[in-house]
Scaffold this motif. Structure first.
Motif, mmCIF file in Angstrom:
data_model
loop_
_atom_site.group_PDB
_atom_site.id
_atom_site.type_symbol
_atom_site.label_atom_id
_atom_site.label_comp_id
_atom_site.label_asym_id
_atom_site.label_seq_id
_atom_site.Cartn_x
_atom_site.Cartn_y
_atom_site.Cartn_z
ATOM 1 N N ARG A 198 0.820 -1.214 0.000
ATOM 2 C CA ARG A 198 0.000 0.000 0.000
ATOM 3 C C ARG A 198 0.857 1.269 0.000
ATOM 4 N NH1 ARG A 198 -4.155 -2.100 4.667
ATOM 5 N NH2 ARG A 198 -4.869 -3.943 3.571
ATOM 6 N N GLN A 199 2.038 1.162 -0.613
ATOM 7 C CA GLN A 199 2.911 2.335 -0.692
ATOM 8 C C GLN A 199 3.394 2.460 -2.135
ATOM 9 O OE1 GLN A 199 5.672 2.493 2.914
ATOM 10 N NE2 GLN A 199 4.635 0.555 3.287
ATOM 11 N N GLU A 200 2.655 3.254 -2.889
ATOM 12 C CA GLU A 200 2.963 3.407 -4.316
ATOM 13 C C GLU A 200 4.402 3.885 -4.518
ATOM 14 O OE1 GLU A 200 1.265 2.574 -7.007
ATOM 15 O OE2 GLU A 200 -0.374 1.779 -5.769
ATOM 16 N N GLY A 201 5.052 3.291 -5.494
ATOM 17 C CA GLY A 201 6.422 3.685 -5.797
ATOM 18 C C GLY A 201 7.443 2.921 -4.977
ATOM 19 N N TYR A 202 6.989 2.265 -3.918
ATOM 20 C CA TYR A 202 7.906 1.471 -3.092
ATOM 21 C C TYR A 202 7.479 0.004 -3.109
ATOM 22 C CZ TYR A 202 9.519 -0.665 1.272
ATOM 23 O OH TYR A 202 10.030 -1.532 2.200
ATOM 24 N N SER A 203 6.301 -0.245 -2.614
ATOM 25 C CA SER A 203 5.801 -1.615 -2.608
ATOM 26 C C SER A 203 4.285 -1.601 -2.485
ATOM 27 C CB SER A 203 6.415 -2.384 -1.444
ATOM 28 O OG SER A 203 5.970 -3.717 -1.446
ATOM 29 N N ARG A 204 3.631 -2.319 -3.406
ATOM 30 C CA ARG A 204 2.168 -2.350 -3.391
ATOM 31 C C ARG A 204 1.651 -3.483 -2.516
ATOM 32 N NH1 ARG A 204 0.198 -3.387 -8.806
ATOM 33 N NH2 ARG A 204 -1.862 -2.978 -7.983
ATOM 34 N N GLY A 205 2.471 -4.513 -2.352
ATOM 35 C CA GLY A 205 2.034 -5.678 -1.586
ATOM 36 C C GLY A 205 2.029 -6.911 -2.457
ATOM 37 N N ALA A 206 1.403 -7.959 -1.974
ATOM 38 C CA ALA A 206 1.377 -9.219 -2.730
ATOM 39 C C ALA A 206 0.011 -9.874 -2.598
ATOM 40 C CB ALA A 206 2.458 -10.163 -2.208
ATOM 41 N N THR A 207 -0.347 -10.627 -3.626
ATOM 42 C CA THR A 207 -1.545 -11.454 -3.520
ATOM 43 C C THR A 207 -1.148 -12.733 -2.767
ATOM 44 O OG1 THR A 207 -1.050 -12.572 -5.581
ATOM 45 C CG2 THR A 207 -2.446 -10.612 -5.724
ATOM 46 N N LEU A 208 -2.137 -13.513 -2.372
ATOM 47 C CA LEU A 208 -1.831 -14.781 -1.702
ATOM 48 C C LEU A 208 -1.076 -15.714 -2.651
ATOM 49 C CD1 LEU A 208 -5.193 -15.343 0.211
ATOM 50 C CD2 LEU A 208 -2.967 -14.898 1.244
ATOM 51 N N GLU A 209 -1.439 -15.652 -3.930
ATOM 52 C CA GLU A 209 -0.762 -16.490 -4.925
ATOM 53 C C GLU A 209 0.717 -16.110 -5.022
ATOM 54 O OE1 GLU A 209 -3.664 -15.015 -5.394
ATOM 55 O OE2 GLU A 209 -5.069 -16.643 -5.821
ATOM 56 N N GLN A 210 0.984 -14.813 -5.042
ATOM 57 C CA GLN A 210 2.373 -14.348 -5.122
ATOM 58 C C GLN A 210 3.158 -14.751 -3.867
ATOM 59 O OE1 GLN A 210 1.576 -10.186 -5.766
ATOM 60 N NE2 GLN A 210 2.027 -10.312 -7.945
ATOM 61 N N LEU A 211 2.492 -14.655 -2.720
ATOM 62 C CA LEU A 211 3.152 -15.025 -1.462
ATOM 63 C C LEU A 211 3.471 -16.521 -1.453
ATOM 64 C CD1 LEU A 211 3.955 -13.773 1.297
ATOM 65 C CD2 LEU A 211 1.739 -14.473 2.169
ATOM 66 N N SER A 212 2.526 -17.301 -1.966
ATOM 67 C CA SER A 212 2.715 -18.742 -2.048
ATOM 68 C C SER A 212 3.900 -19.073 -2.961
ATOM 69 C CB SER A 212 1.431 -19.386 -2.590
ATOM 70 O OG SER A 212 1.631 -20.724 -2.864
ATOM 71 N N GLU A 213 3.941 -18.417 -4.099
ATOM 72 C CA GLU A 213 5.023 -18.623 -5.068
ATOM 73 C C GLU A 213 6.371 -18.248 -4.458
ATOM 74 O OE1 GLU A 213 3.812 -17.069 -8.928
ATOM 75 O OE2 GLU A 213 5.942 -16.860 -9.398
ATOM 76 N N LEU A 214 6.334 -17.157 -3.731
ATOM 77 C CA LEU A 214 7.558 -16.645 -3.100
ATOM 78 C C LEU A 214 8.143 -17.666 -2.107
ATOM 79 C CD1 LEU A 214 7.502 -13.008 -1.795
ATOM 80 C CD2 LEU A 214 8.413 -14.787 -0.353
ATOM 81 N N LEU A 215 7.255 -18.236 -1.286
ATOM 82 C CA LEU A 215 7.718 -19.229 -0.309
ATOM 83 C C LEU A 215 8.229 -20.491 -1.003
ATOM 84 C CD1 LEU A 215 5.069 -18.985 2.567
ATOM 85 C CD2 LEU A 215 7.411 -18.194 2.617
ATOM 86 N N ALA A 216 7.528 -20.884 -2.054
ATOM 87 C CA ALA A 216 7.949 -22.076 -2.802
ATOM 88 C C ALA A 216 9.313 -21.844 -3.445
ATOM 89 C CB ALA A 216 6.906 -22.419 -3.861
ATOM 90 N N GLU A 217 9.503 -20.648 -3.992
ATOM 91 C CA GLU A 217 10.790 -20.311 -4.618
ATOM 92 C C GLU A 217 11.943 -20.380 -3.620
ATOM 93 O OE1 GLU A 217 10.510 -16.489 -6.456
ATOM 94 O OE2 GLU A 217 9.284 -17.235 -8.116
ATOM 95 N N HIS A 218 11.666 -19.997 -2.399
ATOM 96 C CA HIS A 218 12.713 -20.035 -1.366
ATOM 97 C C HIS A 218 12.948 -21.453 -0.833
ATOM 98 C CE1 HIS A 218 13.868 -15.849 -0.777
ATOM 99 N NE2 HIS A 218 12.613 -15.513 -1.005
ATOM 100 N N GLY A 219 12.118 -22.381 -1.236
ATOM 101 C CA GLY A 219 12.327 -23.782 -0.870
ATOM 102 C C GLY A 219 11.599 -24.239 0.380
#
Lengths: 361, 167
Positions: free
Chosen positions: A300-321
């Protein structure tokens, strides 16, 4: 008789607009009163008695914690040395134990073998190495999925008792909230994140540091057992008796679970959730007993970070192993502390919360 | 006395109906807030259902009383427009009463059952949420009809008084 007839004669009917206005006021008052009792009023349940789970080891969380050492990424050498020294000490002590004893201790949440292989990463944004805890904190700015900045704390603990939780003002209750950083510093936390904000909900499983406060699951549940294993359960699959019998050490009820059973990312999160959009996120991930990760995605901070969807968060954790992952309370609540400072940039400065998850010596 | 009770009951029902529509909307978005599952909400839902049943009973008694005294047409007036209003009140009131009665009883049973087996699965299901919205809407409709009828009766009695005084 005459008088009453006169009274009746003078009785005037309220105009329609006034009746509607009075009804609207009554609706507002009813909703506010309900909200006060449901959400705002502080209720302290600390005088109640709660059952304890047999963890198989003695909880020493009341003991004063050692002093903690934090290092920035460019000066980690001393920390590494301290870590190696402490590891050597631990090794010499351990060599005196018999093999059977060490096997027994491993069953009781001792992850020395995993911990010894962990090290401080010089490329980390911040890091910490102590006798019982090693943390590498990474700040990752990922512009592939739009503006997203997240903090990933790779956490190793020597013993499961180094992974703890704390309530606001050390009190279990409803609507009792405190600053995440205050709770973290009070508990000498190396790294801490917000929990599931149990205090705002009336229901949902709450097991903290081996004590069962609430038993009924209302959504996906995440449990860390005394042997260090972290498991997520769907609401219908959760059995409080079973998890307590297996030594449930911590349990959160927020969700959803972020990874499939095989550790792969979940492609789509369905259900009537209002949290499925792009939001600031907090999650806990699990690699193996003694090795976990804390993730906070700023948003919720435009230009810095908008956040993530649950799908993106899931992908992120999977990518980290991670092999298991769980979504905790997000939005304005999302916060990570490292030492005595806030590591991330919480939305609008964050908010007071009812509980934290942290690692400490 | 009964007219005042009917008026108060109708207003209470309107207030509680709107409150539960708000709760239903919140629950449909986020079940974990527990707006339909915690003890306080379930108690309030029981109170709401009881008031709905009281409203149904009072409205039925009042209309039956008007019929018995043959004052229905007098109260509503004789014109074509008034006749339409009367038939709307009678048919709409009857349907709303039946639906409100049925759903209120069903929800009281649901509250009792859910307290016994755990309210989450039952109360948070979308079927329950939609049913609650339906109950609230029919209850609001019945309350408005009841208030409209009361207003007509009061106006009718107002008109009667000077005539009685003249006699």
């Amino acid at each position: 008789m005459e008088k009453s007839q006169k009274n009746k004669k003078t009785k005037k009917l309220f105009p329609l607009w006034l009746i509607i206005l009075l009804d609207a006021v009554a609706i507002g008052i009813t909703l506010c009163t309900f909200a006060y009792f449901h959400h705002v009023r502080v209720v302290d349940y600390s005088d109640r008695e709660f059952s304890k789970v047999d963890l198989g080891w003695e909880d020493s969380s009341d003991e004063p914690s050692d002093s903690v050492r934090f290092e920035e990424s460019d000066s980690v050498s001393e920390t590494i040395e301290a870590s190696e020294q402490s590891t050597e000490n631990a090794e010499s002590l351990e060599s005196e134990e018999t093999e059977e004893q060490s096997e027994a201790s491993a069953e009781k949440g001792d992850f020395t073998s995993v911990f010894e292989n962990a090290s401080v990463d010089e490329d980390a944004y911040k890091s910490y190495a102590g006798e019982n805890v090693i943390v590498n904190l990474y700040k990752i700015e990922n512009n592939v999925n739009g503006d997203m900045c997240y903090y990933f704390a790779d956490v190793y603990v020597r013993h499961i008792s180094n992974l703890k939780t704390a309530f606001a003002y050390d009190t279990y209750g409803q609507s009792i909230n405190e600053e995440t950083l205050k709770m973290a510093t009070k508990n000498s936390a190396v790294v801490a994140i917000n929990g599931d904000y149990y205090g705002i909900h009336r229901r949902g499983v709450v097991i903290r540091n081996g004590t069962v406060y609430r038993e009924t699951a209302t959504d996906d549940v995440c449990v860390i057992f005394s042997d260090g294993v972290m498991k997520t359960y769907l609401e219908g699959e959760f059995d409080i008796d079973e998890v307590c019998a297996n030594g449930a050490y911590q349990a959160w009820n927020f969700g959803p679970a972020l990874l499939n059973e095989d550790g792969s990312a979940i492609e789509s999160f369905t259900g009537n959730r209002d949290i499925s959009g792009i939001n600031p996120r907090t999650a806990i991930g699990y690699f193996e007993p003694g090795h976990y990760c804390f993730v906070v995605v700023d948003g919720r901070q435009e230009g810095y970070s908008r956040g993530a969807t649950l799908e993106q968060l899931s992908e992120l954790l999977a990518e980290h192993g991670c092999v298991s992952g769980y979504n905790l309370d997000g939005g304005k609540t999302s916060m990570m502390t490292f030492g005595d400072e806030v590591a991330n940039r919480p939305t609008q400065g964050g908010r007071d919360v009812s509980d934290i998850i942290f690692v400490a010596e | 006395m009964r007219l005042n009770a009917l008026k108060i009951s109708a207003h209470v029902n309107i207030v509680l109906s709107v409150v539960f529509i708000v709760f239903a909307v919140i629950t449909s978005q986020n079940t974990s807030m527990g707006f339909l599952t915690d003890k306080m909400s379930l108690s309030l839902l029981s109170v709401f259902c009881l008031f709905a049943l009281i409203l149904v009973a009072l409205f039925a008694l009042e209309t039956a009383d008007l019929r018995r005294k043959g004052r229905l047409i007098s109260v509503f007036g004789a014109g074509e427009k008034n006749k339409k209003a009367l038939s709307t009140v009678l048919v709409g009131g009857f349907l709303a009463s039946v639906l409100t009665f049925a759903f209120s009883v069903a929800f009281i049973v649901l509250v009792l059952v859910s307290e016994a087996i755990g309210p989450d699965e039952i109360m948070n299901s979308l079927k329950t949420v939609y049913s609650l919205v339906f109950l609230s809407l029919t209850d609001i409709f019945l309350s408005v009809i009841a208030l409209f009828t009361v207003r007509k009766i009061e106006r009718f009695e107002e008109q009667l008084l000077p005539a009685a005084e003249d006699k």
